[in-house]
Design an enzyme around this catalytic site. Sequence first.
Site, PDB file in Angstrom:
ATOM      1  N   TYR A 177      67.656 135.177  28.101  1.00 59.79           N
ATOM      2  CA  TYR A 177      68.902 134.616  29.147  1.00 59.79           C
ATOM      3  C   TYR A 177      68.507 133.280  29.391  1.00 59.79           C
ATOM      4  CZ  TYR A 177      71.860 134.902  33.015  1.00 59.79           C
ATOM      5  OH  TYR A 177      73.039 134.427  33.746  1.00 59.79           O
ATOM      6  N   LYS A 213      70.771 129.454  36.313  1.00 61.99           N
ATOM      7  CA  LYS A 213      71.098 130.047  37.799  1.00 61.99           C
ATOM      8  C   LYS A 213      70.276 129.774  38.643  1.00 61.99           C
ATOM      9  CE  LYS A 213      74.644 132.315  36.316  1.00 61.99           C
ATOM     10  NZ  LYS A 213      76.013 131.937  36.455  1.00 61.99           N
TER      11      LYS A 213
HETATM   12  P1  NAD Z   1      83.774 135.079  31.658  1.00 63.15           P
HETATM   13  O1  NAD Z   1      83.606 134.619  30.344  1.00 63.15           O
HETATM   14  O2  NAD Z   1      84.988 135.906  31.765  1.00 63.15           O
HETATM   15  O3  NAD Z   1      83.923 133.747  32.614  1.00 63.15           O
HETATM   16  C1  NAD Z   1      83.374 132.528  32.404  1.00 63.15           C
HETATM   17  C2  NAD Z   1      84.361 131.641  32.823  1.00 63.15           C
HETATM   18  O4  NAD Z   1      84.139 130.411  32.473  1.00 63.15           O
HETATM   19  C3  NAD Z   1      85.582 131.475  31.900  1.00 63.15           C
HETATM   20  O5  NAD Z   1      86.943 131.844  32.572  1.00 63.15           O
HETATM   21  C4  NAD Z   1      85.300 130.249  30.917  1.00 63.15           C
HETATM   22  O6  NAD Z   1      86.778 129.970  30.561  1.00 63.15           O
HETATM   23  C5  NAD Z   1      84.823 129.405  32.064  1.00 63.15           C
HETATM   24  N1  NAD Z   1      84.375 128.092  31.425  1.00 63.15           N
HETATM   25  C6  NAD Z   1      83.352 127.918  30.647  1.00 63.15           C
HETATM   26  N2  NAD Z   1      83.519 126.581  30.432  1.00 63.15           N
HETATM   27  C7  NAD Z   1      84.368 126.205  31.350  1.00 63.15           C
HETATM   28  C8  NAD Z   1      84.820 124.680  31.577  1.00 63.15           C
HETATM   29  N3  NAD Z   1      84.179 123.688  30.833  1.00 63.15           N
HETATM   30  N4  NAD Z   1      85.617 124.270  32.203  1.00 63.15           N
HETATM   31  C9  NAD Z   1      86.213 125.389  32.871  1.00 63.15           C
HETATM   32  N5  NAD Z   1      85.940 126.599  32.829  1.00 63.15           N
HETATM   33  C10 NAD Z   1      84.977 127.025  32.042  1.00 63.15           C
HETATM   34  O7  NAD Z   1      82.708 135.920  31.888  1.00 63.15           O
HETATM   35  P2  NAD Z   1      81.997 136.489  33.469  1.00 63.15           P
HETATM   36  O8  NAD Z   1      80.937 137.384  33.190  1.00 63.15           O
HETATM   37  O9  NAD Z   1      83.169 136.829  34.122  1.00 63.15           O
HETATM   38  O10 NAD Z   1      81.324 135.370  33.998  1.00 63.15           O
HETATM   39  C11 NAD Z   1      81.675 134.459  35.359  1.00 63.15           C
HETATM   40  C12 NAD Z   1      80.431 134.271  36.205  1.00 63.15           C
HETATM   41  O11 NAD Z   1      79.609 135.435  36.347  1.00 63.15           O
HETATM   42  C13 NAD Z   1      79.335 133.339  35.448  1.00 63.15           C
HETATM   43  O12 NAD Z   1      78.838 132.450  36.384  1.00 63.15           O
HETATM   44  C14 NAD Z   1      78.652 134.392  35.034  1.00 63.15           C
HETATM   45  O13 NAD Z   1      77.172 133.542  34.431  1.00 63.15           O
HETATM   46  C15 NAD Z   1      78.176 135.140  36.034  1.00 63.15           C
HETATM   47  N6  NAD Z   1      77.546 136.619  35.796  1.00 63.15           N
HETATM   48  C16 NAD Z   1      77.986 137.343  34.889  1.00 63.15           C
HETATM   49  C17 NAD Z   1      77.417 138.424  34.615  1.00 63.15           C
HETATM   50  C18 NAD Z   1      77.788 139.340  33.484  1.00 63.15           C
HETATM   51  O14 NAD Z   1      76.917 140.317  33.276  1.00 63.15           O
HETATM   52  N7  NAD Z   1      78.937 139.370  32.634  1.00 63.15           N
HETATM   53  C19 NAD Z   1      76.392 138.705  35.576  1.00 63.15           C
HETATM   54  C20 NAD Z   1      75.857 138.069  36.631  1.00 63.15           C
HETATM   55  C21 NAD Z   1      76.751 136.953  36.749  1.00 63.15           C
END
Ligand code: NAD
Length: 270
Positions: A164, A171
């Site tokens: 990570y 984060k």
């Molecule tokens: P996801 O890939 O669907 O979402 C990430 C989003 O970030 C996407 O929509 C992408 O287009 C956007 N993004 C990236 N670069 C960008 C930019 N320059 N401008 C605008 N948008 C941009 O994946 P997710 O898992 O739904 O992630 C959403 C959030 O949840 C993130 O902060 C991620 O770290 C967090 N998260 C995810 C998990 C997991 O296991 N999937 C767990 C905890 C937290």
Amino acid sequence: MADEFDMPKGDLMAGKRGVVMGVANHQSIAWGIASQLAAQGAEMAFLHLPGMERRVQPLADSIGVKQVIPADVTDDASMTEAFGAVEKAFGTIDFFVHSVAFANKDEIKGSFVENTTREGFLRAMDISVFSFVDSARRSAALMPNGGSIICMTYLGAERAIPNYNTMGVAKAALESATRYAARDLGPKKIRVNAISAGAMRTLSLAGISGGRSMLAQGRSLSAMKEDTSMEGVAGCALWLLSDLGRSTTGEVVHVDAGFHMMGLGSEDEG
Ligand code: NAD
């Protein structure tokens, strides 16, 4: 398409308008949250990474979201234009969801010390953390009557999780930014909170080397012995974004089936 989830319908968000940033596809956490908000009567705009229209538009259409606006968080002009479009459409808003993160693939595998570069570190911090501060400021300007802002984080902020790496450091900064923003915006009756979700099968997780192991261990080491559900994460978002969460701010709420608080696993858990 929101029917894919088992989410309660009601009117907890009736009369509330806001912005959800970070829908990329039907697996996105932002999409789960938006589905729950729509089921509770919220009116929303989607801000998405330019180029994602083909996937985002049908999702928006399926829950009646009319404002689908491209916004690259690394580009000030793009963000100014996007928030200008939100203001034009809604005037004021009541909530903002930040669900955006990015790190170069090479930064989120193997040795943290060896593989972290200046360029990659700054890019991860820019997209995953500064974008939150920037969009909190822009959202707050549209919240004269108070409001609620949330972002998405992961246990890698608090513990060293394999692979990570840079994202964990980002984060940690995001969680700290949540507290500073909550302190700043509290007197304006704007609450700011973070949801620390367990590993979920999304595009972002697929980008992390060992993402499959994060999912498997997240399940086997959790108190509940199950995956984190989209319904659980979206339900927490609903609490924080609605008036149900009225006295909660500056908080990081874990929604991970009890993964974060476990000590040693049982022998059969690996
Ligand atoms: P996801 O890939 O669907 O979402 C990430 C989003 O970030 C996407 O929509 C992408 O287009 C956007 N993004 C990236 N670069 C960008 C930019 N320059 N401008 C605008 N948008 C941009 O994946 P997710 O898992 O739904 O992630 C959403 C959030 O949840 C993130 O902060 C991620 O770290 C967090 N998260 C995810 C998990 C997991 O296991 N999937 C767990 C905890 C937290």
